[in-house]
Design a protein around this motif. Structure first.
Motif, PDB file in Angstrom:
ATOM      1  N   ASN A  59     -40.031  18.305   9.823  1.00  0.00           N
ATOM      2  CA  ASN A  59     -41.138  18.138   8.876  1.00  0.00           C
ATOM      3  C   ASN A  59     -40.874  18.759   7.512  1.00  0.00           C
ATOM      4  OD1 ASN A  59     -42.604  18.421  11.779  1.00  0.00           O
ATOM      5  ND2 ASN A  59     -43.596  16.893  10.495  1.00  0.00           N
ATOM      6  N   VAL A  60     -40.342  19.967   7.471  1.00  0.00           N
ATOM      7  CA  VAL A  60     -40.186  20.677   6.195  1.00  0.00           C
ATOM      8  C   VAL A  60     -39.289  19.930   5.206  1.00  0.00           C
ATOM      9  CG1 VAL A  60     -39.319  22.809   5.119  1.00  0.00           C
ATOM     10  CG2 VAL A  60     -40.850  22.931   7.088  1.00  0.00           C
ATOM     11  N   PRO A  61     -38.139  19.408   5.625  1.00  0.00           N
ATOM     12  CA  PRO A  61     -37.339  18.655   4.652  1.00  0.00           C
ATOM     13  C   PRO A  61     -38.091  17.426   4.095  1.00  0.00           C
ATOM     14  CG  PRO A  61     -35.991  19.221   6.551  1.00  0.00           C
ATOM     15  CD  PRO A  61     -37.406  19.584   6.897  1.00  0.00           C
ATOM     16  N   ILE A  62     -38.849  16.761   4.939  1.00  0.00           N
ATOM     17  CA  ILE A  62     -39.624  15.605   4.467  1.00  0.00           C
ATOM     18  C   ILE A  62     -40.753  16.077   3.555  1.00  0.00           C
ATOM     19  CG2 ILE A  62     -41.075  13.648   5.158  1.00  0.00           C
ATOM     20  CD1 ILE A  62     -39.332  13.495   7.735  1.00  0.00           C
ATOM     21  N   ASN A  63     -41.352  17.222   3.862  1.00  0.00           N
ATOM     22  CA  ASN A  63     -42.381  17.772   2.982  1.00  0.00           C
ATOM     23  C   ASN A  63     -41.830  17.999   1.577  1.00  0.00           C
ATOM     24  OD1 ASN A  63     -44.251  17.833   5.061  1.00  0.00           O
ATOM     25  ND2 ASN A  63     -43.967  20.002   5.483  1.00  0.00           N
ATOM     26  N   GLY A  64     -40.586  18.464   1.480  1.00  0.00           N
ATOM     27  CA  GLY A  64     -39.951  18.651   0.174  1.00  0.00           C
ATOM     28  C   GLY A  64     -39.831  17.343  -0.576  1.00  0.00           C
ATOM     29  N   ARG A  65     -39.490  16.294   0.139  1.00  0.00           N
ATOM     30  CA  ARG A  65     -39.389  14.972  -0.498  1.00  0.00           C
ATOM     31  C   ARG A  65     -40.761  14.483  -0.944  1.00  0.00           C
ATOM     32  NH1 ARG A  65     -35.406  11.407   3.166  1.00  0.00           N
ATOM     33  NH2 ARG A  65     -35.397  10.083   1.314  1.00  0.00           N
ATOM     34  N   ILE A  66     -41.766  14.701  -0.099  1.00  0.00           N
ATOM     35  CA  ILE A  66     -43.129  14.276  -0.439  1.00  0.00           C
ATOM     36  C   ILE A  66     -43.612  15.004  -1.696  1.00  0.00           C
ATOM     37  CG2 ILE A  66     -45.538  14.379   0.336  1.00  0.00           C
ATOM     38  CD1 ILE A  66     -44.447  13.782   3.198  1.00  0.00           C
ATOM     39  N   LYS A  67     -43.266  16.268  -1.810  1.00  0.00           N
ATOM     40  CA  LYS A  67     -43.641  17.032  -3.004  1.00  0.00           C
ATOM     41  C   LYS A  67     -43.021  16.401  -4.257  1.00  0.00           C
ATOM     42  CE  LYS A  67     -43.663  21.726  -4.801  1.00  0.00           C
ATOM     43  NZ  LYS A  67     -43.281  23.115  -4.558  1.00  0.00           N
ATOM     44  N   ALA A  93     -44.841  13.158  -5.056  1.00  0.00           N
ATOM     45  CA  ALA A  93     -46.165  13.390  -5.649  1.00  0.00           C
ATOM     46  C   ALA A  93     -46.050  13.597  -7.153  1.00  0.00           C
ATOM     47  CB  ALA A  93     -46.846  14.585  -4.990  1.00  0.00           C
ATOM     48  N   ALA A  94     -44.935  14.189  -7.598  1.00  0.00           N
ATOM     49  CA  ALA A  94     -44.720  14.430  -9.027  1.00  0.00           C
ATOM     50  C   ALA A  94     -44.125  13.223  -9.743  1.00  0.00           C
ATOM     51  CB  ALA A  94     -43.811  15.640  -9.210  1.00  0.00           C
ATOM     52  N   THR A  95     -43.471  12.331  -8.995  1.00  0.00           N
ATOM     53  CA  THR A  95     -42.830  11.150  -9.595  1.00  0.00           C
ATOM     54  C   THR A  95     -43.399   9.892  -8.960  1.00  0.00           C
ATOM     55  OG1 THR A  95     -40.972  11.323  -8.048  1.00  0.00           O
ATOM     56  CG2 THR A  95     -40.725  12.443 -10.175  1.00  0.00           C
ATOM     57  N   SER A  96     -42.628   9.309  -8.058  1.00  0.00           N
ATOM     58  CA  SER A  96     -43.100   8.142  -7.301  1.00  0.00           C
ATOM     59  C   SER A  96     -42.329   8.061  -5.990  1.00  0.00           C
ATOM     60  CB  SER A  96     -42.925   6.851  -8.112  1.00  0.00           C
ATOM     61  OG  SER A  96     -41.554   6.606  -8.344  1.00  0.00           O
ATOM     62  N   ALA A  97     -42.925   7.383  -5.029  1.00  0.00           N
ATOM     63  CA  ALA A  97     -42.307   7.254  -3.711  1.00  0.00           C
ATOM     64  C   ALA A  97     -41.224   6.177  -3.748  1.00  0.00           C
ATOM     65  CB  ALA A  97     -43.364   6.900  -2.673  1.00  0.00           C
ATOM     66  N   PRO A  98     -40.153   6.369  -2.983  1.00  0.00           N
ATOM     67  CA  PRO A  98     -39.098   5.349  -2.925  1.00  0.00           C
ATOM     68  C   PRO A  98     -39.545   4.134  -2.112  1.00  0.00           C
ATOM     69  CG  PRO A  98     -38.619   7.093  -1.365  1.00  0.00           C
ATOM     70  CD  PRO A  98     -39.849   7.517  -2.127  1.00  0.00           C
ATOM     71  N   ALA A  99     -38.756   3.104  -2.160  1.00  0.00           N
ATOM     72  CA  ALA A  99     -39.089   1.860  -1.452  1.00  0.00           C
ATOM     73  C   ALA A  99     -39.215   2.081   0.060  1.00  0.00           C
ATOM     74  CB  ALA A  99     -38.031   0.797  -1.749  1.00  0.00           C
ATOM     75  N   ASP A 100     -38.429   2.992   0.620  1.00  0.00           N
ATOM     76  CA  ASP A 100     -38.454   3.226   2.072  1.00  0.00           C
ATOM     77  C   ASP A 100     -39.403   4.359   2.471  1.00  0.00           C
ATOM     78  OD1 ASP A 100     -36.923   5.327   1.051  1.00  0.00           O
ATOM     79  OD2 ASP A 100     -35.461   5.271   2.687  1.00  0.00           O
ATOM     80  N   HIS A 101     -40.391   4.651   1.636  1.00  0.00           N
ATOM     81  CA  HIS A 101     -41.294   5.770   1.907  1.00  0.00           C
ATOM     82  C   HIS A 101     -42.051   5.614   3.229  1.00  0.00           C
ATOM     83  CE1 HIS A 101     -44.223   3.015   0.082  1.00  0.00           C
ATOM     84  NE2 HIS A 101     -45.115   3.661   0.803  1.00  0.00           N
ATOM     85  N   ALA A 102     -42.400   4.391   3.608  1.00  0.00           N
ATOM     86  CA  ALA A 102     -43.159   4.194   4.853  1.00  0.00           C
ATOM     87  C   ALA A 102     -42.353   4.653   6.069  1.00  0.00           C
ATOM     88  CB  ALA A 102     -43.573   2.736   4.997  1.00  0.00           C
ATOM     89  N   GLU A 103     -41.050   4.370   6.073  1.00  0.00           N
ATOM     90  CA  GLU A 103     -40.192   4.811   7.179  1.00  0.00           C
ATOM     91  C   GLU A 103     -40.108   6.337   7.230  1.00  0.00           C
ATOM     92  OE1 GLU A 103     -36.282   3.086   7.107  1.00  0.00           O
ATOM     93  OE2 GLU A 103     -37.099   1.132   6.560  1.00  0.00           O
TER      94      GLU A 103
END
Length: 161
Positions: A99-107, A110-120
């Motif tokens: 979870n923590v590594p993905i939380n870093g990506r989510i952070k 939140a400041a930029t935009s989600a990548p195309a594969d964000h749902a996965e």
């Protein structure tokens, strides 16, 4: 008396951990999925920042207290407490490594935009979340079983501890 205090700490901390993860799995995750992505990302990033210390502390106390209980008991109680400690440790490892590594990506998203594969990636976060919730509930269940066994044996002079 010392065993009862350690057992109480183990029950309290694993119960709180299971309850917090259970609430998240039953209420937060469905809410995350029901709101617009930008709202989810912002809320998720803030929530995980707040949870960082409290949830990891709860996991640490749960694992430590259950493992100490295993060290000061014997027989089946030792196995139950040890299993609970290992399950609480599994919750911690799933969180830190999943979870923590993905939380870093989510952070970052939140400041930029989600990548195309964000749902996965979000689905992977949810799978880790359900896994750590399951291990927390299993740890709590083992400690409840241990407590019920000890309570029963305290009232039955012929029962083994």
């Amino acid at each position: 008396m010392r065993i009862r205090l350690v057992q109480g700490a183990a029950l309290l901390s694993t119960g709180a951990l299971a309850g917090a993860f259970g609430y998240g799995a039953a209420n937060l995750v469905p809410t995350f999925n029901a709101v617009p992505l930008d709202m989810r990302l912002s809320f998720h990033a803030q929530l995980m920042q707040m949870n960082g210390i409290t949830m990891q502390g709860a996991m640490g106390i749960s694992a430590l207290s259950a493992l100490v209980l295993a060290a000061v008991t014997r027989g089946a109680s030792r196995w139950l407490a040890g299993g609970a400690g290992l399950l609480a440790l599994a919750s911690f490892l799933i969180t830190r490594l999943g979870n923590v590594p993905i939380n870093g990506r989510i952070k970052q998203w939140a400041a930029t935009s989600a990548p195309a594969d964000h749902a996965e990636i979000l689905a992977r976060w949810e799978a880790f979340n359900y896994a750590r919730t399951g291990t927390a509930f299993a740890a709590f269940a083992l400690l409840i079983l241990l407590s019920l066994r000890r309570s029963h044996s305290a009232h039955d002079p012929n029962a083994r501890p």
